[in-house]
Design a protein around this motif. Structure first.
Motif, PDB file in Angstrom:
ATOM      1  N   GLN A   3       3.933  -5.973  -8.992  1.00 57.99           N
ATOM      2  CA  GLN A   3       3.459  -5.561  -7.677  1.00 57.99           C
ATOM      3  C   GLN A   3       4.547  -4.862  -6.890  1.00 57.99           C
ATOM      4  O   GLN A   3       5.720  -5.260  -6.943  1.00 57.99           O
ATOM      5  N   LEU A   4       4.142  -3.836  -6.160  1.00 60.61           N
ATOM      6  CA  LEU A   4       4.971  -3.207  -5.131  1.00 60.61           C
ATOM      7  C   LEU A   4       4.125  -3.226  -3.867  1.00 60.61           C
ATOM      8  O   LEU A   4       3.047  -2.633  -3.845  1.00 60.61           O
ATOM      9  N   VAL A   5       4.620  -3.914  -2.861  1.00 63.05           N
ATOM     10  CA  VAL A   5       3.845  -4.074  -1.632  1.00 63.05           C
ATOM     11  C   VAL A   5       4.646  -3.527  -0.456  1.00 63.05           C
ATOM     12  O   VAL A   5       5.690  -4.085  -0.091  1.00 63.05           O
ATOM     13  N   GLU A   6       4.130  -2.454   0.120  1.00 59.03           N
ATOM     14  CA  GLU A   6       4.789  -1.842   1.268  1.00 59.03           C
ATOM     15  C   GLU A   6       4.322  -2.482   2.569  1.00 59.03           C
ATOM     16  O   GLU A   6       3.177  -2.942   2.666  1.00 59.03           O
ATOM     17  N   CYS A  22       9.460  -2.423   0.984  1.00 56.68           N
ATOM     18  CA  CYS A  22       8.678  -2.423  -0.252  1.00 56.68           C
ATOM     19  C   CYS A  22       9.165  -3.605  -1.078  1.00 56.68           C
ATOM     20  O   CYS A  22      10.295  -3.589  -1.579  1.00 56.68           O
ATOM     21  N   ALA A  24       9.087  -5.961  -4.259  1.00 55.65           N
ATOM     22  CA  ALA A  24       8.748  -5.850  -5.672  1.00 55.65           C
ATOM     23  C   ALA A  24       8.667  -7.228  -6.324  1.00 55.65           C
ATOM     24  O   ALA A  24       9.407  -8.151  -5.959  1.00 55.65           O
ATOM     25  N   HIS A  95       4.377   5.573   0.209  1.00 55.47           N
ATOM     26  CA  HIS A  95       4.348   4.775  -1.013  1.00 55.47           C
ATOM     27  C   HIS A  95       5.764   4.573  -1.543  1.00 55.47           C
ATOM     28  O   HIS A  95       6.615   5.465  -1.394  1.00 55.47           O
ATOM     29  N   TYR A 113       5.843   2.139 -11.815  1.00 53.21           N
ATOM     30  CA  TYR A 113       5.147   1.253 -10.890  1.00 53.21           C
ATOM     31  C   TYR A 113       4.990   1.945  -9.548  1.00 53.21           C
ATOM     32  O   TYR A 113       5.881   2.695  -9.116  1.00 53.21           O
ATOM     33  N   TRP A 114       3.903   1.623  -8.862  1.00 53.82           N
ATOM     34  CA  TRP A 114       3.532   2.371  -7.646  1.00 53.82           C
ATOM     35  C   TRP A 114       2.853   1.427  -6.674  1.00 53.82           C
ATOM     36  O   TRP A 114       2.008   0.620  -7.077  1.00 53.82           O
ATOM     37  N   GLY A 115       3.188   1.519  -5.415  1.00 58.61           N
ATOM     38  CA  GLY A 115       2.547   0.695  -4.408  1.00 58.61           C
ATOM     39  C   GLY A 115       1.403   1.420  -3.719  1.00 58.61           C
ATOM     40  O   GLY A 115       1.267   2.637  -3.828  1.00 58.61           O
ATOM     41  N   GLN A 116       0.594   0.650  -3.017  1.00 55.39           N
ATOM     42  CA  GLN A 116      -0.603   1.215  -2.380  1.00 55.39           C
ATOM     43  C   GLN A 116      -0.312   1.914  -1.061  1.00 55.39           C
ATOM     44  O   GLN A 116      -1.157   2.660  -0.560  1.00 55.39           O
TER      45      GLN A 116
END
Length: 124
Positions: A3-6, A22, A24, A95, A113-116
């Motif tokens: 997970q990547l959460v901004e 962000c 991780a 992002h 990996y990429w956050g929303q």
């Protein structure tokens, strides 16, 4: 689970500041180059900034150089973007993206990996 959460976005007046985070999880954060990419309404994505695994090498797009600062805390598995002197044209969804090599890209497909994203709106 990776997970990547901004977080940290919001509404700010021109000239104001925000700090994005962000967080991780699920992968070896300290081994990854980290990037910020933004997408403004009705426009294509734009690479903003990148940082190496140790935090000593940072790069910026010309549009944010001198106003934004990227940093990371590998003990907290967290990436940051300090944004100062914000302008209306900085309004976008921001992002974070992770990669095992240094290759600044605006495309989600180029990241492991990429956050929303977190929304930043600069308006009076």
């Amino acid at each position: 689970q990776v997970q990547l959460v901004e977080s940290g976005g919001g509404l700010v007046q021109p000239g104001g500041s925000l700090r994005l985070s962000c967080e991780a999880s699920g992968f070896a954060f300290s081994s990854y180059y980290m990037n910020w990419v933004r997408q403004a309404p009705g426009k294509g994505p734009e690479w903003v900034s990148a940082i190496d695994t140790g935090g000593s090498d940072t790069r910026y797009s010309e549009s944010v150089k001198g106003r934004f600062t990227i940093s990371r805390d590998n003990t907290k598995n967290t990436l940051y973007l300090q944004m100062n002197s914000l302008k209306p044209e900085d309004t976008a969804l921001y992002h974070c993206g992770a990669n095992t090599y240094f290759s600044p890209s605006y495309s989600e497909r180029d990241y492991d990996y990429w956050g929303q994203g977190t929304q930043v709106t600069v308006s009076s």
